[in-house]
Write a protein that holds these residues in place. Structure first.
Motif, PDB file in Angstrom:
ATOM      1  N   CYS A  28       0.846  -1.201   0.000  1.00  0.00           N
ATOM      2  CA  CYS A  28       0.000   0.000   0.000  1.00  0.00           C
ATOM      3  C   CYS A  28       0.877   1.244   0.000  1.00  0.00           C
ATOM      4  O   CYS A  28       1.724   1.410   0.870  1.00  0.00           O
ATOM      5  CB  CYS A  28      -0.909   0.008   1.234  1.00  0.00           C
ATOM      6  N   PHE A  29       0.684   2.101  -0.985  1.00  0.00           N
ATOM      7  CA  PHE A  29       1.651   3.193  -1.218  1.00  0.00           C
ATOM      8  C   PHE A  29       1.675   4.286  -0.158  1.00  0.00           C
ATOM      9  O   PHE A  29       2.601   5.085  -0.107  1.00  0.00           O
ATOM     10  CB  PHE A  29       1.503   3.772  -2.635  1.00  0.00           C
ATOM     11  N   TRP A  30       0.684   4.312   0.730  1.00  0.00           N
ATOM     12  CA  TRP A  30       0.705   5.340   1.789  1.00  0.00           C
ATOM     13  C   TRP A  30       1.945   5.206   2.681  1.00  0.00           C
ATOM     14  O   TRP A  30       2.519   6.201   3.123  1.00  0.00           O
ATOM     15  CB  TRP A  30      -0.527   5.217   2.684  1.00  0.00           C
ATOM     16  N   TYR A  59      -7.555   4.150  -8.898  1.00  0.00           N
ATOM     17  CA  TYR A  59      -7.593   3.263  -7.740  1.00  0.00           C
ATOM     18  C   TYR A  59      -8.721   2.248  -7.879  1.00  0.00           C
ATOM     19  O   TYR A  59      -8.554   1.074  -7.536  1.00  0.00           O
ATOM     20  CB  TYR A  59      -7.766   4.086  -6.458  1.00  0.00           C
ATOM     21  N   GLU A  67       0.439  -0.513  -6.928  1.00  0.00           N
ATOM     22  CA  GLU A  67       0.629   0.773  -6.235  1.00  0.00           C
ATOM     23  C   GLU A  67       2.127   1.024  -6.067  1.00  0.00           C
ATOM     24  O   GLU A  67       2.855   0.133  -5.617  1.00  0.00           O
ATOM     25  CB  GLU A  67      -0.035   0.735  -4.854  1.00  0.00           C
ATOM     26  N   GLN A 101      -1.911  -5.641  -6.866  1.00  0.00           N
ATOM     27  CA  GLN A 101      -1.963  -4.242  -6.404  1.00  0.00           C
ATOM     28  C   GLN A 101      -0.819  -3.907  -5.440  1.00  0.00           C
ATOM     29  O   GLN A 101      -0.381  -2.770  -5.375  1.00  0.00           O
ATOM     30  CB  GLN A 101      -3.313  -4.043  -5.701  1.00  0.00           C
ATOM     31  N   TYR A 102      -0.359  -4.916  -4.677  1.00  0.00           N
ATOM     32  CA  TYR A 102       0.605  -4.658  -3.598  1.00  0.00           C
ATOM     33  C   TYR A 102       1.958  -5.321  -3.812  1.00  0.00           C
ATOM     34  O   TYR A 102       2.708  -5.522  -2.860  1.00  0.00           O
ATOM     35  CB  TYR A 102       0.000  -5.117  -2.267  1.00  0.00           C
ATOM     36  N   HIS A 148      -4.974  10.250  -2.379  1.00  0.00           N
ATOM     37  CA  HIS A 148      -3.981   9.270  -1.945  1.00  0.00           C
ATOM     38  C   HIS A 148      -2.608   9.896  -1.704  1.00  0.00           C
ATOM     39  O   HIS A 148      -1.725   9.265  -1.135  1.00  0.00           O
ATOM     40  CB  HIS A 148      -3.831   8.164  -2.987  1.00  0.00           C
TER      41      HIS A 148
HETATM   42  N1  MHO Z   1      -7.833  -0.124   1.689  1.00  0.00           N
HETATM   43  C1  MHO Z   1      -6.637  -0.393   2.422  1.00  0.00           C
HETATM   44  C2  MHO Z   1      -5.374  -0.073   1.653  1.00  0.00           C
HETATM   45  C3  MHO Z   1      -5.373   1.242   0.989  1.00  0.00           C
HETATM   46  S1  MHO Z   1      -3.988   1.377   0.034  1.00  0.00           S
HETATM   47  C4  MHO Z   1      -4.068   2.838  -0.729  1.00  0.00           C
HETATM   48  C5  MHO Z   1      -6.648   0.385   3.698  1.00  0.00           C
HETATM   49  O1  MHO Z   1      -7.548   1.150   3.917  1.00  0.00           O
HETATM   50  O2  MHO Z   1      -5.715   0.227   4.496  1.00  0.00           O
HETATM   51  O3  MHO Z   1      -4.129   0.361  -1.000  1.00  0.00           O
END
Ligand code: MHO
Length: 205
Positions: A28-30, A59, A67, A101-102, A148
């Motif tokens: 997850c890119f965050w 997204y 991501e 995605q990850y 994001h």
């Molecule tokens: N939906 C997941 C991952 C978000 S990430 C931008 C979360 O809320 O943690 O894929």
């Protein structure tokens, strides 16, 4: 130094222009957005999608993309190898998440980055036979949606209000070196920037 619109605009105007970008898929890119923002010499970060073939992914309609974080770094302070070290410390190179995605992907954008990647792998003690992390050359990077970008800043009004007051729109915040540092700081990373000591939520003071 207090976090004020002037401090932010001055910090941003002093950012290095001798930069290059590096792109990594690290889940997850965050998370990597904040982790790389903390690194001295990282000037800007942005999140997006890469590695697939679908044009204009979003997204919601990601297609076969992953991501990714795109890191813009000062060539006088950091090398691609330094960033690779960081990227490998941010994931388990012997495992891939199931979702495309990850995926963990080390992208290279230039021949020089590719050479540095090969040298890094040769010199590291990584077990190449078990390596699950993908190594790819970057075809195209698609920016992710504004909501994001610098995700840890979302809802932190005591920070976002300063940018609004400085006249920054969402795109300017995404491209702001100060915002990259603040995003890392609020995510709990150690950050050195002149305004960071004072950058705490007024409600917690
Ligand atoms: N939906 C997941 C991952 C978000 S990430 C931008 C979360 O809320 O943690 O894929």
């Amino acid at each position: 130094m207090m976090l004020t619109p002037t401090v932010v605009t001055e910090f941003d105007s002093q950012a290095s222009e001798n930069t290059e970008t590096a792109t990594f898929g690290l889940g997850c890119f965050w998370g990597p957005d904040a982790a790389f923002g903390a690194v001295d010499g990282v000037v800007r970060t942005r999140v997006g999608y890469a590695g697939g073939t679908k044009s204009d992914p979003s997204y919601e309609i990601l297609g076969d993309h992953t991501e990714v974080v795109q890191v813009e770094y000062d060539l006088e302070q950091l090398s691609f190898t330094d960033l690779l070290e960081r990227a490998f410390s941010e994931h388990n190179p012997y495992q891939q998440p199931q979702k495309r995605q990850y995926q963990n992907i080390m992208f290279t954008e230039t021949g020089d980055q590719h050479d540095q990647l090969l040298a890094f792998l040769n010199e590291s003690d990584l077990d190449r036979d078990r390596l699950a992390t993908h190594l790819e050359s970057l075809d195209q990077f698609y920016l992710a949606e504004a909501y994001h970008q610098k995700f840890n800043l979302r809802g932190k009004r005591w920070i976002t209000d300063v940018f609004t007051e400085a006249g920054y729109d969402e795109e300017a915040v995404r491209e702001s070196p100060a915002a990259a540092k603040l995003n890392a700081h609020v995510a709990g990373h150690d950050v050195s920037a002149p305004f960071i000591d004072q950058a705490s939520d007024p409600r917690s003071r």
